[in-house]
Enzyme design. Sequence first.
Site, PDB file in Angstrom:
ATOM      1  CG  ASP A 270      23.829  64.547   4.151  1.00  0.00           C
ATOM      2  OD1 ASP A 270      24.859  63.940   3.813  1.00  0.00           O
ATOM      3  OD2 ASP A 270      23.076  64.159   5.069  1.00  0.00           O
ATOM      4  CG  ASP A 271      20.577  68.336   2.097  1.00  0.00           C
ATOM      5  OD1 ASP A 271      20.400  67.113   2.207  1.00  0.00           O
ATOM      6  OD2 ASP A 271      20.211  69.156   2.952  1.00  0.00           O
ATOM      7  CG  HIS A 332      20.586  62.834   1.356  1.00  0.00           C
ATOM      8  ND1 HIS A 332      20.483  62.118   2.534  1.00  0.00           N
ATOM      9  CD2 HIS A 332      20.342  64.130   1.695  1.00  0.00           C
ATOM     10  CE1 HIS A 332      20.205  62.944   3.530  1.00  0.00           C
ATOM     11  NE2 HIS A 332      20.098  64.172   3.054  1.00  0.00           N
ATOM     12  CG  HIS A 336      16.189  66.342   1.942  1.00  0.00           C
ATOM     13  ND1 HIS A 336      15.672  66.708   3.166  1.00  0.00           N
ATOM     14  CD2 HIS A 336      17.507  66.154   2.138  1.00  0.00           C
ATOM     15  CE1 HIS A 336      16.654  66.748   4.061  1.00  0.00           C
ATOM     16  NE2 HIS A 336      17.786  66.411   3.470  1.00  0.00           N
ATOM     17  CG  HIS A 428      23.651  69.831   5.333  1.00  0.00           C
ATOM     18  ND1 HIS A 428      23.929  69.740   6.684  1.00  0.00           N
ATOM     19  CD2 HIS A 428      22.610  68.980   5.099  1.00  0.00           C
ATOM     20  CE1 HIS A 428      23.091  68.882   7.249  1.00  0.00           C
ATOM     21  NE2 HIS A 428      22.290  68.400   6.312  1.00  0.00           N
TER      22      HIS A 428
END
Length: 916
Positions: A270-271, A332, A336, A428
Amino acid sequence: MKRNTKLALGAAGAVLLLAVATAVLISVDSRAWRGKQDKAAAAAVATAVTAPPDTSKILAGMQEVLAGYRKIIVLFADEKTLGVNERAMANQVGQGLFHENRERVAALEAQMAALAASGNAQRFDAMAGLLDYIESDKSLFDADRLAFRELLRSLQAAVAADSSLPAIKLHKRIGEDLDALQEIERNYEKEIRLVFGRFEPRAIELKRERWEDYVASLKKLYTRAQILKDFGVVMPYPAPKAPTRKAKGEEEGEVFGYSLPPKTVVLTFDDGPHGVYTAEIAAILKQYGAPAIFFQVGSNLGTVGADGKTKLGPRAEVSRKLLEAGHTLANHSMTHAQLSKLKGDGLKSEVMGTDELLKAVDARRSPLFRFPYGARNDEGLDLLSGAQLRSVMWNIDSLDWADPVPSSIVERVLRTVEKEGHGIILFHDIHERTVKALPAILDRLVAEGYQFANWDGNGFSVAKGAAAAPAPVAANPGYSDSWAVVIGIDDYAHWPKLQYAVRDARAIRETLVQRFGFSAEHVLSLENREATRAGILAAFNDKLARSGMKKNDRLFVFFAGHGATRQLTSGRDLGYIIPADSDPNKLATDAVPMTELQNIAESVTAKHVLFVMDACYSGLGLTRGAGTGNFLRDNAKRLGRQMLTAGGADQLVADGGPNGHSVFTWTLLQAMAGKADLNGDGLITATELAAYVAPAVSAVSRQTPAFGSLPGSEGGDFVFALPVEAEFLSAQTSQLSVDAIALNSKLDATRPPAPATAAAPAAADSPAALPVSATVVVKDLQGGEQKIVTPLAVPSSARQLAQRANDRGLQLYKEKNYAEAEAQFTEALKLRPDFALAANNLGFVYFKQDKFKEAARWFENTVKMDPSRAIAYLNLGDAHAKAGDGEKAKKAFRAYLELAPTGPGAGHAKQELEKS
């Protein structure tokens, strides 16, 4: 066979008809060339000489022809049992052997013609000697003689030009031999056609007798695998079947990973995309052949204007490369944000803005979405449904966003995976700690048989044949840091001076730092006058105490010097190590007793501590632990306090080992170089060290090393992870001295025998199973006997097994054990066919045995696998030069200089080019 009689057909020789066909086919293309050679040879020959002609080269050439002929037969024996790939490779290599033999026969025909025309008075006796070999050599079967039929015909034609009585007699003898060969051929027409018909069409009426006898005898001389390998071919082990498996229950709704098949995981990140770490993670995944899903934040990809138009930023290129590598891009959110707190247009822009950016990157973006923080509400889920997006959650959280320690992340993920058995792992790709933790996680997952699933458009599945292939990384014993105290004393004030202790200590320090990755700043060294009683105790009680050592660390202690034993009034023995300033009459106050070392062992915070004492004494109570099935996991939970000593009371340390070491330390160094990896899993435990060192030292000296766990130990075992060897063998590679090889041979003779494995013995087309465990009897520190059991092997992938086979091959090469080294490099290539390192090393083993053509084939394989590997071109040039192929040698040397103009072999390459 007698002279002037036909060749007799022996029972064992009835099989030999096959050789004749080779010679027949070879002759067809060589006659025109031979005619020219006859004229040239005759013109170059001198008149009669009195010295007998030397036919040794002709005889050697005939034996080479026979060897090639036999190899072709072995290649195609039992052809119906071969798989498609092996049959194709056998045919390719057979063609190569066939054409090589054709060239040999042409050369021999020219030599025989020159001999017949030489005018030498003893030429007919020399030719008769060649016939003696063909007719009656005890090593030949009848069918072997068929290999020489066309040579006999050529010789007969050359002799016919001479009308002298000796020539007439020889001509008749050759004719009778040819008649006998014709009779042999008739007995084996079927087999000849089956083997040699692939090279040139023949029409033969089939007949059959005792061919199996002949083939069986040849198989004792050659194997199909060896023949293929000599021509640069190693058949890999069959790949395990990995059918496509789709997870049930993934067709609709949110996905958590609970319905994935057993031992199947989905890697998610993620991210990102991050400017640095995403690419590094992708490179690691490529090494393991593992796909992943990257849930990306829109603001990292670009912007979406008020008019809805997208503008991609520089990181969008990172995303494109992920797609090209076979990974999946997913959504995603845009910023965020915690979407469970958003509604309406704000919520919609977070979801749809990133979706538009992903489409701008590539229309192949997936319909997958992950809520930041996993926080979602009903409106968000409804929005996804309307946009035909699916929510993907997770059931295995690495917590890499919060945990700054890579080893802790590794332990958490592996522990959770073991508990869950399958699922979706959350990482991540914006943290360096994730980059550091990922290889150890993937290494263990692959070794334990896990597969990596990816999104296939409808659900998660493991692609057929997509079993992960990890990079050859060393097994990770799980320590956070490593420490050592290394002490060597030669220069004693009141005790006899020693010669080898300081050198022993320096070699151990070098091994710890250079081989096992100990930080040089974490290795405390004390030599000679530094190693006083106060200095030794201060190293433990002060320096180590303030070093920052943690609970998950390891400590290795080495002492080389004098040891002593004192009997207490209770009758119990107490052992001491002797500092540089100790008085022999004041052991109790000047020396360091084992009880003090025991106190030190209990006070340090490290998880595992190993004391290795190259000194002889006795007197320390020991406890013992036992191994279990999941060694690394269970070992990480238990404290370990262990000790290995060079010998008992009233024994002297044996100096005079190779390279200026004591016998004990030399053996210890060999053990740490890999010989103590008794179960072949890439890990050396303290128990394995003792199981190798103790019997070996006892066998070559009057010492009886002792081993055991100190009181307070919980059964933990100190662990070394063998590093990955990356050395490409070349002329610069050093080998051990004669005395070192001789001692190692004696040490290895005592190596614990490999116990039977739990599974059945491996077939020839499957890798050998790792041994289970071995039981070895060694002394404890009180002088009694104890049985120690080596731990079970940690599971390993095929790629790891290939690396270890290569590493063992390197060790065997340095001991000049070329046959075993060849076997290990071959095993590495069976496990990993594209292993350029093993291919080069196999080639160099051939080179060292003067098999230059075979060596060149493997160096050519190496540069095909890794065209940038300069040293392989240097090796290739040397092999071609030794084989007499100057043009190919020059080409290889030039390629080396282009890749490494200032490399260590540049001077040699230039010299070779200047010769031509």
